[in-house]
Scaffold this motif. Structure first.
Motif, mmCIF file in Angstrom:
data_model
loop_
_atom_site.group_PDB
_atom_site.id
_atom_site.type_symbol
_atom_site.label_atom_id
_atom_site.label_comp_id
_atom_site.label_asym_id
_atom_site.label_seq_id
_atom_site.Cartn_x
_atom_site.Cartn_y
_atom_site.Cartn_z
ATOM 1 N N GLN A 4 16.560 -9.996 -47.327
ATOM 2 C CA GLN A 4 17.182 -8.782 -47.856
ATOM 3 C C GLN A 4 18.667 -9.020 -48.103
ATOM 4 O O GLN A 4 19.359 -9.561 -47.251
ATOM 5 C CB GLN A 4 17.002 -7.633 -46.864
ATOM 6 N N LEU A 5 19.176 -8.583 -49.279
ATOM 7 C CA LEU A 5 20.581 -8.755 -49.626
ATOM 8 C C LEU A 5 21.336 -7.432 -49.661
ATOM 9 O O LEU A 5 22.256 -7.216 -48.890
ATOM 10 C CB LEU A 5 20.708 -9.456 -50.981
ATOM 11 N N PRO A 58 15.116 -17.007 -58.183
ATOM 12 C CA PRO A 58 15.841 -16.953 -56.906
ATOM 13 C C PRO A 58 16.081 -15.546 -56.373
ATOM 14 O O PRO A 58 16.450 -15.383 -55.216
ATOM 15 C CB PRO A 58 17.176 -17.632 -57.240
ATOM 16 N N LEU A 59 15.853 -14.527 -57.196
ATOM 17 C CA LEU A 59 16.140 -13.153 -56.802
ATOM 18 C C LEU A 59 14.946 -12.277 -57.137
ATOM 19 O O LEU A 59 14.293 -12.471 -58.162
ATOM 20 C CB LEU A 59 17.385 -12.658 -57.549
ATOM 21 N N VAL A 67 21.522 -15.827 -45.329
ATOM 22 C CA VAL A 67 21.771 -15.513 -46.734
ATOM 23 C C VAL A 67 22.573 -14.228 -46.828
ATOM 24 O O VAL A 67 22.325 -13.280 -46.077
ATOM 25 C CB VAL A 67 20.437 -15.343 -47.499
ATOM 26 N N ARG A 68 23.528 -14.184 -47.756
ATOM 27 C CA ARG A 68 24.266 -12.939 -47.993
ATOM 28 C C ARG A 68 24.711 -12.885 -49.450
ATOM 29 O O ARG A 68 24.865 -13.900 -50.116
ATOM 30 C CB ARG A 68 25.447 -12.807 -47.054
ATOM 31 N N ALA A 69 24.935 -11.646 -49.907
ATOM 32 C CA ALA A 69 25.507 -11.380 -51.225
ATOM 33 C C ALA A 69 26.988 -11.101 -51.021
ATOM 34 O O ALA A 69 27.354 -10.323 -50.143
ATOM 35 C CB ALA A 69 24.822 -10.173 -51.865
ATOM 36 N N GLU A 121 16.380 -9.003 -52.965
ATOM 37 C CA GLU A 121 16.116 -10.037 -51.973
ATOM 38 C C GLU A 121 16.324 -11.407 -52.592
ATOM 39 O O GLU A 121 16.005 -11.616 -53.758
ATOM 40 C CB GLU A 121 14.668 -9.965 -51.474
ATOM 41 N N ALA A 122 16.823 -12.340 -51.781
ATOM 42 C CA ALA A 122 16.894 -13.743 -52.187
ATOM 43 C C ALA A 122 15.549 -14.380 -51.872
ATOM 44 O O ALA A 122 14.914 -14.045 -50.867
ATOM 45 C CB ALA A 122 18.008 -14.462 -51.437
#
Length: 177
Positions: free
Chosen positions: A37-38, A67-68, A127-129, A53-54
């Motif tokens: 989840q981003l 990728p998304l 993972v992060r945005a 989501e990534a």
């Protein structure tokens, strides 16, 4: 002020009609080794939100092909997940890839093209945005779109919510078209 054309209300309430985004495969997300989840996009029209989501492969690198992933969570109804329509992916909640590396993705969101969003995967698989909020590097958590009904539907303002990467402090910035 950005004025959007009139649209028919749908079960989601409304689709923002703006620049074209990237088409997604409808079933290819199932092949990803892991999804993370981003952030979400919420609107004032109703409680339904779009989740982003990534998609990571078995080596914790971003999926090369897709990728998304983005989809609706129908909170105004029963909370179920629902795929976006082709129109929504193309003209409202899609994106275009600016650059893609195994552990970094830069993209432009169709609903928010003012600032590019960078998706990063760290060495531990986190993972992060990331986006700039108030001029600071921040982990993006949510975008909120306030709509005004004035003949046609228009965007009154957009709020960005995130966490300052340097201090851990919560950040919020309001953008007015």
């Amino acid at each position: 002020m950005v004025v959007l054309p009139r649209t028919k209300l749908s079960r989601r309430g409304f689709s923002l009609s703006v620049a074209a985004g990237l088409t997604l495969g409808s079933t290819s997300w199932a092949r990803a080794a892991r999804r993370c989840q981003l952030f979400v996009i919420a609107r004032s029209l109703n409680a339904n939100v779009v989740h982003y989501e990534a998609r990571l492969d078995a080596a914790n690198a971003l999926e090369r092909e897709h990728p998304l992933l983005a989809y609706w969570v129908m909170l105004a109804e029963d909370g179920r997940r629902e795929d976006m329509s082709w129109f929504e992916r193309q003209f409202a909640y899609g994106w275009s890839v600016v650059s893609l590396e195994p552990y970094r993705l830069e993209l432009s969101l169709t609903a928010f093209p003012q600032r590019n969003v960078v998706i990063r995967v760290d060495t531990a698989g986190g993972v992060r945005a990331e986006v700039r909020i108030l001029g600071r590097a921040a982990a993006l958590q949510r975008i909120f779109v306030q709509l005004a009904e004035t003949g046609g539907l228009s965007v009154r303002y957009i709020d960005l919510f995130g966490t300052d990467l340097a201090s851990g402090r919560a950040l919020r910035e309001r953008l007015e078209p």
